[in-house]
Each structure stands twice: as structure tokens, then as C-alpha cells.
Design an enzyme around this catalytic site. Structure first.
Site, mmCIF file in Angstrom:
data_model
loop_
_atom_site.group_PDB
_atom_site.id
_atom_site.type_symbol
_atom_site.label_atom_id
_atom_site.label_comp_id
_atom_site.label_asym_id
_atom_site.label_seq_id
_atom_site.Cartn_x
_atom_site.Cartn_y
_atom_site.Cartn_z
ATOM 1 N N GLU A 293 -5.320 7.268 -8.935
ATOM 2 C CA GLU A 293 -4.467 6.768 -10.014
ATOM 3 C C GLU A 293 -4.799 7.445 -11.347
ATOM 4 O O GLU A 293 -5.095 6.783 -12.342
ATOM 5 C CB GLU A 293 -4.561 5.240 -10.114
ATOM 6 N N ASP A 372 -2.524 -2.185 -0.833
ATOM 7 C CA ASP A 372 -3.151 -2.713 -2.035
ATOM 8 C C ASP A 372 -3.087 -4.235 -2.117
ATOM 9 O O ASP A 372 -2.292 -4.775 -2.884
ATOM 10 C CB ASP A 372 -2.463 -2.098 -3.261
ATOM 11 N N GLU A 400 -3.815 -10.750 -7.700
ATOM 12 C CA GLU A 400 -2.849 -9.842 -8.320
ATOM 13 C C GLU A 400 -1.466 -9.934 -7.675
ATOM 14 O O GLU A 400 -0.461 -10.052 -8.368
ATOM 15 C CB GLU A 400 -3.370 -8.403 -8.244
HETATM 16 O O1 GCW Z 1 -3.256 -1.580 -7.388
HETATM 17 C C1 GCW Z 1 -4.080 -1.256 -8.357
HETATM 18 C C2 GCW Z 1 -4.113 -2.256 -9.449
HETATM 19 C C3 GCW Z 1 -4.828 -1.591 -10.582
HETATM 20 C C4 GCW Z 1 -6.243 -1.274 -10.100
HETATM 21 C C5 GCW Z 1 -6.163 -0.415 -8.829
HETATM 22 C C6 GCW Z 1 -7.513 -0.134 -8.239
HETATM 23 C C7 GCW Z 1 -8.257 -1.130 -11.336
HETATM 24 O O2 GCW Z 1 -2.807 -2.630 -9.801
HETATM 25 O O3 GCW Z 1 -4.841 -2.434 -11.685
HETATM 26 O O4 GCW Z 1 -6.990 -0.614 -11.077
HETATM 27 O O5 GCW Z 1 -5.390 -1.077 -7.888
HETATM 28 O O6 GCW Z 1 -7.905 -0.866 -7.348
HETATM 29 O O7 GCW Z 1 -8.150 0.817 -8.637
#
Ligand code: GCW
Length: 686
Positions: A293, A372, A400
């Protein structure tokens, strides 16, 4: 009023007189045969016991070196050469953090031994004894031997130094505010207590997304403050970990590269590790999100994850530190038109070929599912697939994608399904539960970690009932054989008291809540359909034409992601047989994951006998009705639960109902319009 701050460590004054008298007889004297400690974890254990006993029973025990009464409690470290070793008899298979709780009857005296192999074990024994007292258990014949299943039992905070919490639903950080570390706060100690009481032994205190300011956490600028948190943690047997910025050499180190094979880069990290250990001698290690990311990583230099992780491992090795290297690596700039790239495949495709290349003090940290933290996902096929590489599991306590601590979603049942999943990587019985314990492949380090759900809200978790996920996580990873029901009951009794009706409503609501949440959100394992970025509330096509690789492919004929070998992305083949074959087969694939693996017409018949479209309608109507039912059950508790918590939960449940209705109506309308197929029961669809 009751703001929930004490969570499950309430230690309310006991009301049952007979039981109080019984307990009083045992708890007047607290004996430490190796001497009353002036510091360290054993001292914490003695303090905790005294505090809990005073609060529940009303009298403070005498803390002493030698017993003088007929009945007393002994707190000790086994193998320390005190008389307790002899009295306890032979204690088999007790790990370093294990303990015994044993009532011993001698001719002229009786006592309860709470003793560990180490001081930490003694602390866990103390908390266990307090838990027994708090739930009114009989203590006259104790004979318990406890050892944690996992050696690393961790929490990861996604807290930023500005005080915000990424995916935080409970206020702001308890560790930071305004780019400063909050060293003087009682909350940090109270948090350490809560965590130690359920056996947590490692906490990473900053977000895996390490921005510029947090990069300084491993420098002289902030280490003195971090060290103060580490000290408090240390008193509770908890090691502190830090997330580090892979590009630290560039960001703050004055170098122009972060190439893991560059000698200057390696030297910088060695220097950093030395500095960290100067301030924090029992520092746990580094947690790293790299090439994920948009975070920096070794790919920039044509290197791989093993090169990156090993560089840090080499720096930490002299001090016994470990590297927790995350496997949440995928292309987050995907073109939705590209049907050949499958995000679910990414972790396995990236890491599996690197098996055997990682140093011994590296652990790969793998999210429970390939996507996720969705309400329903298969288990990550990477788990257990690398025989020569340490692995640990990452769960998310923060909700989340599962209601964000506005909606109730008790996640223990979900985690239990993951832990009980048989990967077959070494034949039947190769469950995730055993792999994470290092018992399928002989890992040097292993365990379980999870993203925290706490913040500085008075009740820690936003929703009072979300405390159950935090408590349950700790209990489950101490002993994954505990049932969801046992955990829910323990928690509810300690947190809401012994009233049977209160117990019954809370426990049963918790146990049903995951399936309720699944009912009114994304169906049959397809996931997502949430408001982009925020991830609360429905937006069915919110991610459908985005770059994130999270699609459902619904059209007028059908829905689902084809991940089969013959016609799809081939993701199913990342599993070991028979799982690969089961998931690949339309007939064998379990209903709850059908749309994760297959694209099917709305008229496809599920094992349940329903069509996919009717399943969508039915579950969405049911989900709302279930929330309505539980609201009515909760309202029956007026007067039985203290006013403040009663109202708070009732308020949140009304929000949950609004959310559930929104999901129901949008989902049903969307799929009715797409498919043109009416509901068999003619209910209202817009
Ligand atoms: O899906 C994502 C979350 C992010 C998070 C990421 C991760 C910390 O939306 O907020 O970042 O996973 O796990 O690295």
C-alpha cells in the site's frame, strides 16, 4: 454511573456473605517464600492480588515472607529452591510462562499455591486466581496446570504519533498526542494490566504505516519516552515492539538509499538497533510493512522481502530481537478491467518462493484471510505453506469491516474457525492452530497477533460489548480449546456481574452476532460492498471500478469471483489437497464461501436448497429482524444493568438497526434491479 473503564477487572465487592467469609479465610495472608519483592513482575503479581482481594472481599491481605496463619495464599516462582517446589510435587510440561494453581492440604495448614516457572507465570497465576474469585468459583480443591499454546501473544496498535488511530473506533490514542509520547498517563499502566490479565506478552505501539514523525521513535529524540512505556509494560511482563519505516535511512538517516544490501544501510540499522537496546534492554523487535500500500520496501532496489527482512534481522540478532515482517503485499494500483490479476493470490505468490531464505529471527506475519479482515474469507493459503520460514497469524480485533464497534460483532467464533481450519500441509491435522504454535513445522518463533480495538474512550472500545473481543482474543490465544461460549460467559460474568438473565442475553447475543452481521452485509463470502475508505455501511459498487482489487462482478445474470483453475484466476490451487479441489468445485465449495471462489447465476441452488438470489433476500430480511429481536431482549435488562451502560448499549443498538436496514434495503433493491427476480415471499423491496 458506570463508564466501563474497569472493563473485566472490576472486582466489585462481593454480595454473597457465605462466599465472602469462605474467601476471607483463604486470603488474609499472601506469602512470598522467596521474599517480598521490591520490584519486577512478581511484585506486580503480589500487588494485583492484594488489590483485587481488597476490592472484592474488603480486607487487605498481609504480604509476608513466612506463613503464620492456618490458611493462606502462596505466590512463588517454581524451581527457586523454596519449600513450595516440594509442596507442589512434580509439575510436568510447564512452559516458561505456565503456572499452577493448587490447593494443598497439610496436617496443620491449608494453602493455595499460585506459582509459575517464571515471574510472568506467577503473574498469570495471580490473574487467574482473581478471575476465579470474581466469578465465585470454589477454591478449596484447586489443581490447575496452565501453559499458553502460543509463545508470542501480541497486539498491534495502529496509533499515530499525532494522536489519531488508523481504523480506530474508540477515540484517540492512549500513547500519543500532538506528536508527543504520553509518558505520564495512568491509562498506559491500566492498559498493561488489562492485557497481562489475559496473557498478552508483546505490544507494538505504533501504526505499521510509519509516517515521518514516527520514524523518529527509534532515535534519541523519542526513545527516552518510549522507554518509559516499555518500563510500565515490563512490570506486566509485556515486551514493547515498534513499527519501523523501511526507508528510515533516507527519511532520517541522511543516506540516499534504503537498499538492503548496501553496507551503509546495514550499518545504519545496526546502529539503530544498538541505540534502541541501550534505552530498552528487553525490547521485542521491529514490525514492518514494506512494499505494501505505497509503503517503501526492498522492491525499489530490485531486492526481495527476504533481503529486506534479513537486513533488519541481522541488526536485531545480537540482542535477541525479532523482525515481524508483514505479508500484506499486493498490487493496490490494479486496473479493474484487468481480469487476470487476483489480489487474493498476492501474498502466496510473493512469499512462497522465498521459503527458507529468511533468518531465524524473522517471522512472517500473515493476515487470517487472503484479502483483508472481511466478515467472511477463506484462510490464507500462505499459512503453513512455507516449511522453513517462521510464521504468525494476524487477526483484527478492531472491527474495520465488521461494524466498527457501532454494530456488535463478536469475533471469537470467526477466529476459532480460522484456527480449526485444516490446511493439510503435512497431512490431516495440520490445523492453523497447530501451525501457529510451531507444531506442524518446527518454527523458532511463532504465535498470534491482532490489531487493537482500543482508544482513549472511557470504556476503551467505544461499544461496551466490543470489550468482549479484546478479552476473548487474549483468552483464545492462551488456550484455543476454549469455546466461544465459555469465553463469552467468562467475560460477561466478570464485566456485567452474575445475574442470570443478564448473562443469558449478553452471551447469546454475542454468540449470534457474527452471523447476524454477515446476514445483513456482503453475502456468501464475496466481501466488500462497503463505503470506500470508511468501510462502514453499504456501497455495493463502491470498490467495483477501483484500483484495489476488490470486486464482486455482479451483472444481470449472476455474481461472484471466479477463482477456479479452469476458468478463473487459479487461486484455488494455492491450497493443499483436498482443500484445493473442494474450493475449486462448484458442487463441493461450502455455501458461505461460494462467491469467493465462483461466479454463479442468481438462480444457482445452494446446499441450503435456496437460490443465491433468494438467499440474499432472506438473509437481509433476517438480519434486520435479528437486530430488532436483540434490541427487545436488551431492553428487558433495564434495571438489571447499570443505567449508564444500559443506555449506551441501547443507543448503539439503535444505530446498528439503522445500519442493518440500510444494508437490507440497498442490497435487496440492487439485486432485484440487477436480476429482475422477485422475492419469493413478496416482501418490500424498493
Ligand atoms: O486494509 C487495510 C486497512 C489499512 C491498513 C492496512 C494494513 C494499516 O484499511 O488501514 O493500514 O489494511 O493492514 O496494512
Amino acid at each position: 454511573g458506570d463508564n466501563g473503564y474497569a472493563a473485566w477487572l472490576r472486582y466489585d465487592q462481593m454480595t454473597d456473605e457465605k462466599l465472602t467469609d469462605e474467601y476471607k479465610g483463604w486470603t488474609g495472608e499472601l506469602v512470598l517464600p522467596s521474599g517480598v519483592p521490591v520490584e519486577g513482575v512478581l511484585k506486580t503479581a503480589a500487588q494485583e492480588l492484594s488489590r483485587g482481594i481488597r476490592s472484592m472481599i474488603g480486607t487487605t491481605p498481609t504480604v509476608t515472607h513466612e506463613a503464620s496463619q492456618q490458611r493462606f495464599i502462596v505466590l512463588d516462582v517454581l524451581g527457586g529452591g523454596t519449600w513450595v517446589d516440594q509442596a507442589s510435587g512434580i509439575v510436568p510440561a510447564l512452559s516458561d510462562e505456565g503456572y499452577i494453581l493448587k490447593t494443598i492440604h497439610e496436617a496443620d495448614r491449608e494453602y493455595i499455591v499460585a506459582a509459575g516457572r517464571t515471574e510472568k507465570g506467577a503473574l498469570y497465576a495471580a490473574f487467574h486466581l482473581l478471575r476465579l474469585l470474581q466469578s465465585g468459583a470454589a477454591i478449596g480443591q484447586l489443581n490447575l496446570i496452565e501453559s499458553p499454546k502460543y509463545s508470542l501473544r501480541m497486539i498491534n496498535h495502529w496509533d499515530n504519533i499525532d494522536g489519531s488511530v488508523e481504523r480506530g473506533y474508540s477515540g484517540r490514542s492512549i500513547f500519543y498526542e500532538g506528536n508527543k509520547v504520553l509518558t505520564g498517563s495512568d491509562r498506559i499502566r491500566d492498559y498493561a494490566r488489562l492485557m497481562a490479565s489475559v496473557g498478552i506478552n508483546g505490544i507494538a505501539i505504533n501504526n505499521v504505516n510509519v509516517h515521518r514523525e514516527e520514524t523518529f521513535l527509534i532515535t534519541e529524540k523519542l526513545l527516552p519516552d518510549v522507554a518509559r512505556i516499555a518500563e510500565v509494560f515490563g512490570e506486566y511482563g509485556i515486551k514493547l515492539f515498534l513499527s519501523v519505516n523501511y526507508a528510515g535511512t533516507i527519511e532520517i538517516g541522511g543516506l540516499t538509499t534504503a537498499d538492503p544490501l548496501d553496507p551503509n544501510v546495514r550499518a545504519w540499522w545496526k546502529e539503530k538497533a544498538a541505540e534502541v537496546y541501550r534505552y530498552i534492554p528487553d525490547f521485542g523487535g521491529f514490525l514492518v510493512k514494506a512494499d505494501s500500500e505505497n509503503r517503501p520496501g526492498p522492491f525499489t532496489y530490485g531486492r526481495d522481502h527476504a533481503d529486506g527482512a534479513n537486513m533488519l534481522a541481522e541488526a536485531l540478532e545480537p540482542y535477541g530481537g525479532i523482525v515481524l515482517w508483514r505479508c500484506f503485499v499486493y498490487n493496490c494500483h490494479q486496473d479493474w478491467r484487468d481480469r487476470s490479476t487476483d489480489r487474493a493470490r498476492a501474498a502466496y505468490d510473493h512469499f512462497k518462493p522465498l521459503d527458507g531464505r529468511f533468518e531465524d529471527n524473522v517471522i512472517l506475519q500473515i493476515k487470517n484471510g487472503p484479502m483483508d479482515f472481511q466478515v467472511r474469507e477463506p484462510v490464507s493459503p500462505l499459512f503453513g505453506a512455507m516449511e522453513h520460514t517462521n510464521q504468525m497469524m494476524e487477526f483484527q480485533i478492531a472491527q474495520e469491516y465488521t461494524g466498527q464497534q457501532k454494530d456488535v460483532c463478536f469475533l471469537i467464533p470467526q477466529w476459532k474457525e480460522v484456527l480449526n481450519f485444516d490446511t493439510y500441509v503435512k497431512g490431516a491435522g495440520s490445523t492453523v492452530k497447530e501451525i501457529a504454535a510451531g507444531r506442524v513445522h518446527a518454527y523458532t518463533h511463532s504465535g498470534i497477533t491482532a490489531v487493537s480495538n482500543i482508544g482513549n474512550d472511557e470504556n476503551w472500545t467505544g461499544h461496551h460489548l466490543a470489550q468482549a473481543n479484546l478479552y476473548g482474543y487474549g483468552r483464545l490465544i492462551w488456550n484455543p480449546e476454549l469455546t466461544s461460549e465459555e469465553i463469552a460467559k467468562e467475560w460477561a460474568a466478570q464485566t456485567f456481574g452474575g445475574n442470570e438473565k443478564v448473562q443469558d442475553v449478553i452471551v447469546n447475543f454475542l454468540l449470534e452476532s457474527w452471523s447476524i452481521y454477515e446476514n445483513y452485509t456482503a453475502p456468501l463470502g464475496v466481501g466488500w460492498m462497503v463505503t470506500p475508505h470508511y468501510h462502514y455501511g453499504p456501497d455495493i459498487d463502491g470498490y467495483e471500478y477501483s484500483k484495489w482489487g476488490t470486486y464482486h462482478f455482479a451483472d444481470h445474470k449472476g455474481i461472484g469471483v471466479d477463482r477456479t483453475v479452469a476458468t478463473g484466476t487459479g487461486y484455488s490451487s494455492q491450497y493443499t489437497q483436498p482443500n484445493a479441489e473442494i474450493y475449486d468445485s462448484l458442487e463441493a465449495c461450502p455455501d458461505e464461501l461460494l462467491l469467493f471462489f465462483h461466479h454463479v447465476p442468481y438462480t444457482h441452488q445452494l446446499k441450503s436448497g435456496k437460490t443465491v438470489i433468494q438467499h440474499i433476500y432472506d438473509t437481509h430480511f433476517a438480519g434486520v429482524e435479528q437486530v430488532e429481536y436483540w434490541i427487545s431482549r436488551w431492553l428487558e435488562l433495564e434495571g438489571l444493568v447499570d443505567e449508564e451502560r444500559f443506555r449506551h448499549v441501547a443507543g448503539r443498538m439503535n444505530r446498528q438497526l439503522e445500519n442493518a436496514k440500510q444494508w437490507r434495503d440497498i442490497m435487496n433493491t440492487y439485486f432485484f434491479r440487477k436480476s429482475g427476480i422477485p422475492d419469493a415471499h413478496n416482501r418490500v423491496i424498493y
